[in-house]
Design a protein around this motif. Sequence first.
Motif, PDB file in Angstrom:
ATOM      1  N   GLY A   1       0.832  -1.190   0.000  1.00  0.00           N
ATOM      2  CA  GLY A   1       0.000   0.000   0.000  1.00  0.00           C
ATOM      3  C   GLY A   1       0.867   1.239   0.000  1.00  0.00           C
ATOM      4  N   TYR A   2       1.357   1.802  -0.938  1.00  0.00           N
ATOM      5  CA  TYR A   2       2.370   2.839  -1.131  1.00  0.00           C
ATOM      6  C   TYR A   2       3.571   2.185  -1.811  1.00  0.00           C
ATOM      7  CZ  TYR A   2      -0.352   5.080   2.656  1.00  0.00           C
ATOM      8  OH  TYR A   2      -1.363   5.564   3.457  1.00  0.00           O
ATOM      9  N   GLN A   3       4.710   2.811  -1.699  1.00  0.00           N
ATOM     10  CA  GLN A   3       5.910   2.306  -2.354  1.00  0.00           C
ATOM     11  C   GLN A   3       6.425   1.047  -1.641  1.00  0.00           C
ATOM     12  OE1 GLN A   3       5.776   4.871  -0.343  1.00  0.00           O
ATOM     13  NE2 GLN A   3       7.375   4.568   1.197  1.00  0.00           N
ATOM     14  N   ALA A   4       7.320   0.333  -2.299  1.00  0.00           N
ATOM     15  CA  ALA A   4       7.922  -0.849  -1.674  1.00  0.00           C
ATOM     16  C   ALA A   4       8.693  -0.416  -0.434  1.00  0.00           C
ATOM     17  CB  ALA A   4       8.856  -1.542  -2.661  1.00  0.00           C
ATOM     18  N   ARG A   5       8.427  -1.081   0.692  1.00  0.00           N
ATOM     19  CA  ARG A   5       9.096  -0.738   1.945  1.00  0.00           C
ATOM     20  C   ARG A   5       8.975  -1.908   2.906  1.00  0.00           C
ATOM     21  NH1 ARG A   5       3.854   0.566   2.518  1.00  0.00           N
ATOM     22  NH2 ARG A   5       3.026   1.254   4.537  1.00  0.00           N
ATOM     23  N   GLN A   6       9.937  -2.020   3.795  1.00  0.00           N
ATOM     24  CA  GLN A   6       9.969  -3.131   4.744  1.00  0.00           C
ATOM     25  C   GLN A   6       9.683  -2.621   6.151  1.00  0.00           C
ATOM     26  OE1 GLN A   6      13.741  -5.319   5.743  1.00  0.00           O
ATOM     27  NE2 GLN A   6      12.691  -6.980   4.682  1.00  0.00           N
ATOM     28  N   SER A   7       8.926  -3.394   6.897  1.00  0.00           N
ATOM     29  CA  SER A   7       8.579  -3.003   8.268  1.00  0.00           C
ATOM     30  C   SER A   7       9.802  -3.045   9.172  1.00  0.00           C
ATOM     31  CB  SER A   7       7.495  -3.920   8.826  1.00  0.00           C
ATOM     32  OG  SER A   7       7.989  -5.243   8.994  1.00  0.00           O
ATOM     33  N   THR A   8       9.782  -2.203  10.187  1.00  0.00           N
ATOM     34  CA  THR A   8      10.850  -2.183  11.192  1.00  0.00           C
ATOM     35  C   THR A   8      10.319  -2.440  12.591  1.00  0.00           C
ATOM     36  OG1 THR A   8      10.638   0.219  11.433  1.00  0.00           O
ATOM     37  CG2 THR A   8      12.259  -0.584   9.842  1.00  0.00           C
ATOM     38  N   GLY A   9       8.999  -2.510  12.731  1.00  0.00           N
ATOM     39  CA  GLY A   9       8.412  -2.737  14.046  1.00  0.00           C
ATOM     40  C   GLY A   9       6.924  -3.012  13.928  1.00  0.00           C
ATOM     41  N   VAL A  10       6.277  -3.122  15.094  1.00  0.00           N
ATOM     42  CA  VAL A  10       4.839  -3.393  15.161  1.00  0.00           C
ATOM     43  C   VAL A  10       4.202  -2.370  16.092  1.00  0.00           C
ATOM     44  CG1 VAL A  10       3.043  -5.033  15.845  1.00  0.00           C
ATOM     45  CG2 VAL A  10       5.139  -5.865  14.736  1.00  0.00           C
ATOM     46  N   HIS A  11       3.269  -1.603  15.554  1.00  0.00           N
ATOM     47  CA  HIS A  11       2.528  -0.666  16.413  1.00  0.00           C
ATOM     48  C   HIS A  11       1.333  -1.341  17.060  1.00  0.00           C
ATOM     49  CE1 HIS A  11      -0.716   2.308  17.172  1.00  0.00           C
ATOM     50  NE2 HIS A  11       0.284   2.934  17.780  1.00  0.00           N
TER      51      HIS A  11
END
Length: 462
Positions: A70-80
């Motif tokens: 959903g937006y550009q390619a990106r990797q998660s760094t955490g969990v909200h």
Amino acid sequence: MKMHAKVMNVQHATYSFGAGVFFRLIIVLAFLLYAAGLTAKTPGSKTPGVFRAAVVKIDITPNSPKMLLGYQARQSTGVHDRIYHRIIALDDGVNQFFLVSSDICVISPSEYDHVAGLLQQQLGINPQNFWWSLTHTHSAPEVGVPGLPAVFMGERYKHPVDTAYTREVEEKLINGIIEARKNLAAAKLGVGWGFSQANINRRAIDENGKASLGMNPDGEVDRRIGLMRIDKADGTPLVLISNYPIHGTVLGGTNLDISADVPGLVSEYIEEKTGVPLLFINGAAGNLAPIYSTYPNIRSSHLGEFRVLLGDKILAANKLITTTTGTVKLNTGSLMVETPRRAGLGWPEDMGKYSRTSKTGDNTILLPIRFLKINEDIAIWSAPVELFCEISNAVRESSPFPFTFYFGYTNGWLGYLPSEDQFKYGGYEVETVCPFTPSVQKDLTEAVVGYLHGEMRSMATK
């Protein structure tokens, strides 16, 4: 040559969980298949007229960084906040129906087909009676092959498919349905309406008549909350099903924390207040954004305000449901709407069954529509698209059923489906992520309204 839409009815008769052909086999074999849970017949089918229900909530939050959709390619760094499958099983004594709401952005229709096939093979569930709806949060991991998004925005999908996480999501869904089916118990159903101004039309129109993503307070909206509540036999609540159109985009593309966004936060809030799960089912949100949109991080996002803007409105609607019934009849149906495909648009291999080419070289899209009729007053229809709200509004106004709900982002994703008049404004939804032509509104509306007035009204409820 001008293409004309075709409507193909598919299994629009009531699907019964009878053993069918297995009763033509030897009694012992039929008994063994039934005991193994491999036939379409369910435990409740021996007690017609008795309504039963169950709900299961399963955590699908990954324990390692994932590519977010959903937006550009990106990797998660955490969990909200954690993400879930919420699963409802319904049984009217003859038919069983399964509704899943998952905190995921979108999936390819081929991913839905794969899971539906597994459920049919392993549990005897007719795909027509299994709906997989996604809340459309833009801060959750990708699941399965990208499908049509890779055609529209191929630069976002240079990385490999996360098959391990996809299998985890699939297995948890199937296990959740098994658990829900096992836990079916006598229940009652109530229905009602609510209202919330948590969304706004996002098609901003400039002086040149060009649309862009923004805010349009004069644009079409749908602010109705469709609400169903299922109670236990003793009258205490079991689960809520809330239907409201809103993009899961309070958090923007710079956010790298996994989050269920508005749908998840509101669901958790309702669960805290009521003590029972809420299935958030998104509606026709193709042109509807949350009134606070695309903030760079949680701290600045105003995400918490949606507890009041939407959560409290769902709670208010719930209080207005004062009548429930244990007499419930479920009927499902489906049709396929064939409509022209946008010229020059490629098509992913995994979605071959959703498009075809005529002898004259014209390409069409095969758009699957599902229907659920509950008694004589509730009609639910779903489609695997991001529908513009004016289309679902028109269907609701034309429907013979007093409670007509549209479940969006259900059973896959075939892009944005704008209203005919919006094509002239262009913009992201029309020019970038739409596989259809301006005729699609007419094709879809005529087919759905015709079905509601025809086949759906004639479905037996006794």
